[in-house]
Design an enzyme around this catalytic site. Structure first.
Site, PDB file in Angstrom:
ATOM      1  N   ARG A  75     -18.000  40.481  69.467  1.00  0.00           N
ATOM      2  CA  ARG A  75     -18.292  41.137  70.606  1.00  0.00           C
ATOM      3  C   ARG A  75     -19.927  41.025  71.122  1.00  0.00           C
ATOM      4  O   ARG A  75     -20.140  40.461  72.070  1.00  0.00           O
ATOM      5  CB  ARG A  75     -17.867  42.579  70.836  1.00  0.00           C
ATOM      6  CG  ARG A  75     -16.434  42.575  71.016  1.00  0.00           C
ATOM      7  CD  ARG A  75     -15.897  44.012  70.280  1.00  0.00           C
ATOM      8  NE  ARG A  75     -15.906  43.596  68.910  1.00  0.00           N
ATOM      9  CZ  ARG A  75     -14.840  43.338  68.264  1.00  0.00           C
ATOM     10  NH1 ARG A  75     -13.970  42.695  68.781  1.00  0.00           N
ATOM     11  NH2 ARG A  75     -14.906  42.776  66.857  1.00  0.00           N
ATOM     12  N   THR A  76     -20.761  41.358  70.162  1.00  0.00           N
ATOM     13  CA  THR A  76     -22.051  41.492  70.806  1.00  0.00           C
ATOM     14  C   THR A  76     -22.346  40.187  70.802  1.00  0.00           C
ATOM     15  O   THR A  76     -23.364  39.811  71.993  1.00  0.00           O
ATOM     16  CB  THR A  76     -22.867  42.215  69.390  1.00  0.00           C
ATOM     17  OG1 THR A  76     -22.515  43.512  69.224  1.00  0.00           O
ATOM     18  CG2 THR A  76     -24.321  42.325  69.951  1.00  0.00           C
ATOM     19  N   LYS A 123     -34.262  30.455  53.033  1.00  0.00           N
ATOM     20  CA  LYS A 123     -35.351  29.888  51.945  1.00  0.00           C
ATOM     21  C   LYS A 123     -36.369  30.942  51.571  1.00  0.00           C
ATOM     22  O   LYS A 123     -37.279  30.718  51.186  1.00  0.00           O
ATOM     23  CB  LYS A 123     -36.168  28.769  52.772  1.00  0.00           C
ATOM     24  CG  LYS A 123     -35.092  27.566  53.065  1.00  0.00           C
ATOM     25  CD  LYS A 123     -36.102  26.369  53.789  1.00  0.00           C
ATOM     26  CE  LYS A 123     -35.028  25.359  54.470  1.00  0.00           C
ATOM     27  NZ  LYS A 123     -35.671  24.492  55.317  1.00  0.00           N
ATOM     28  N   ARG A 161     -29.808  40.306  65.540  1.00  0.00           N
ATOM     29  CA  ARG A 161     -28.827  41.308  64.813  1.00  0.00           C
ATOM     30  C   ARG A 161     -29.243  40.752  63.175  1.00  0.00           C
ATOM     31  O   ARG A 161     -29.194  39.646  62.933  1.00  0.00           O
ATOM     32  CB  ARG A 161     -27.246  41.152  64.922  1.00  0.00           C
ATOM     33  CG  ARG A 161     -26.481  41.774  63.793  1.00  0.00           C
ATOM     34  CD  ARG A 161     -25.126  41.721  64.101  1.00  0.00           C
ATOM     35  NE  ARG A 161     -24.933  42.484  65.062  1.00  0.00           N
ATOM     36  CZ  ARG A 161     -23.635  43.174  65.416  1.00  0.00           C
ATOM     37  NH1 ARG A 161     -22.588  42.778  64.801  1.00  0.00           N
ATOM     38  NH2 ARG A 161     -23.355  44.025  66.390  1.00  0.00           N
ATOM     39  N   HIS A 202     -27.660  50.604  66.883  1.00  0.00           N
ATOM     40  CA  HIS A 202     -27.050  49.447  67.500  1.00  0.00           C
ATOM     41  C   HIS A 202     -27.161  50.024  69.125  1.00  0.00           C
ATOM     42  O   HIS A 202     -26.198  50.547  69.792  1.00  0.00           O
ATOM     43  CB  HIS A 202     -25.597  49.306  67.182  1.00  0.00           C
ATOM     44  CG  HIS A 202     -25.009  48.198  68.038  1.00  0.00           C
ATOM     45  ND1 HIS A 202     -25.244  47.420  68.959  1.00  0.00           N
ATOM     46  CD2 HIS A 202     -23.754  47.660  67.557  1.00  0.00           C
ATOM     47  CE1 HIS A 202     -24.609  46.416  68.909  1.00  0.00           C
ATOM     48  NE2 HIS A 202     -23.759  46.335  68.146  1.00  0.00           N
TER      49      HIS A 202
HETATM   50  C1  NCD Z   1     -20.064  47.326  65.644  1.00  0.00           C
HETATM   51  C2  NCD Z   1     -20.981  47.076  64.743  1.00  0.00           C
HETATM   52  O1  NCD Z   1     -21.421  45.888  64.544  1.00  0.00           O
HETATM   53  O2  NCD Z   1     -21.812  47.838  64.285  1.00  0.00           O
HETATM   54  N1  NCD Z   1     -19.205  46.195  66.429  1.00  0.00           N
HETATM   55  C3  NCD Z   1     -19.897  45.849  67.524  1.00  0.00           C
HETATM   56  O3  NCD Z   1     -21.040  45.447  67.734  1.00  0.00           O
HETATM   57  N2  NCD Z   1     -19.040  45.826  68.403  1.00  0.00           N
HETATM   58  C4  NCD Z   1     -18.865  48.408  64.989  1.00  0.00           C
HETATM   59  C5  NCD Z   1     -18.377  47.580  63.878  1.00  0.00           C
HETATM   60  O4  NCD Z   1     -18.616  46.474  63.141  1.00  0.00           O
HETATM   61  O5  NCD Z   1     -17.520  48.268  63.247  1.00  0.00           O
END
Ligand code: NCD
Length: 274
Positions: A25-26, A54, A75, A103
């Site tokens: 999703r992100t 590396k 991320r 997040h």
């Molecule tokens: C979340 C995350 O990555 O922290 N997912 C997301 O970004 N929608 C929640 C999860 O992975 O459980």
């Protein structure tokens, strides 16, 4: 800002999306936001396919990418990686999740969703389940909501997965009232029940994950006559039964859709076009 259609607001911009940890999703909603704003994207998928494999440091990676892009989204599996990256970046930097820490863009879309569903940010009872210790989305949302008056939180988890001391201290400092429970029914009369799977990848002790993985499952039968809105950043694993999906309480797919307009707004703001 509408999710539909495309604009050319950022047509002269390039955004780098660096995803060194799994994401659906992100990553996809950022890519959709970038494209709907008319910007170009350069994308890194996974540590395996990058120079991090590396042994390149986060700082060197960012120093290089900031020469290629006008904004960096990252991320990374390590707590604190976002602060390290932001400290060296000369272009706007967005944390798309740093380990079990924070997040923040999920918290923004969660806040947008709470407002759309409940109509306010204050005087809300929010219950958080199932892994307040490891869930960065619970940590971020609880922190943001703790800045508004009159909110009450209920944290639902096995005793061994209670929230960490840093979040507990923040809530106490801000005077937020909260309680803790081992029972999902403690969240059924809240305004919002925010579920998140047990964060399997963040358990040091695998047997602890196995012991608790089926502790909490929300079922449609538990929601009869209840008004509570169910949110979940997703992915959904064991924590919500699919029979909940058809109920009006189920807000989690609406929540996921909100990721696009919120991330569009954030990119436009940071790149000076909002
Ligand atoms: C979340 C995350 O990555 O922290 N997912 C997301 O970004 N929608 C929640 C999860 O992975 O459980």
């Amino acid at each position: 800002m509408e999710k539909q259609g495309r604009t050319d607001l950022l047509k002269d911009k390039v955004v780098a999306a660096l995803f060194y940890e799994a994401s659906s999703r992100t990553m996809l909603s950022f890519q959709s936001a970038i494209q709907r704003l008319g910007a170009g994207a350069i994308i890194a998928h996974g540590k395996e396919n990058s120079s991090m494999k590396k042994g390149e440091s986060i700082e060197d990676t960012i120093r290089m990418v900031m020469g290629y892009a006008d904004c960096i989204v990252m991320r990374h599996p390590e707590d604190g990686s976002a602060d390290r990256a932001a400290a060296v970046s000369s272009v706007p930097f967005i944390n798309a999740g740093d380990g079990g820490n924070q997040h923040p863009t999920q918290a923004l879309l969660d806040m947008y969703t709470v407002h759309k569903e409940i109509g306010r940010f204050e005087k809300i009872h929010v219950a958080f389940a199932c892994d307040p210790m490891h869930s960065r989305t619970i940590r971020s949302l609880a922190q943001v909501l703790s800045q508004y008056a009159g909110n009450h939180f209920t944290f639902i988890s096995p005793p061994s997965l209670r929230m960490k001391d840093d979040l507990r201290s923040t809530l106490l400092e801000r005077g937020v009232t909260f309680d803790e429970s081992h029972d999902l029914s403690a969240g059924l009369n809240a305004d919002v029940l925010y579920m998140n799977r047990l964060q399997e990848e963040r358990f040091e002790d695998r047997s602890e994950f196995e012991r608790h993985r089926h502790d909490f499952t929300l079922r449609a039968s538990m929601l009869q006559g209840k008004k509570v809105i169910i949110l979940d950043p997703l992915p959904r694993i064991d924590e919500i039964s699919t029979d909940v999906d058809a109920l009006p309480n189920a807000g989690y797919f609406r929540q996921a859709r909100n990721g696009v307009p919120v991330r569009m707004a954030l990119l436009a703001l940071l790149l000076g076009r909002a």
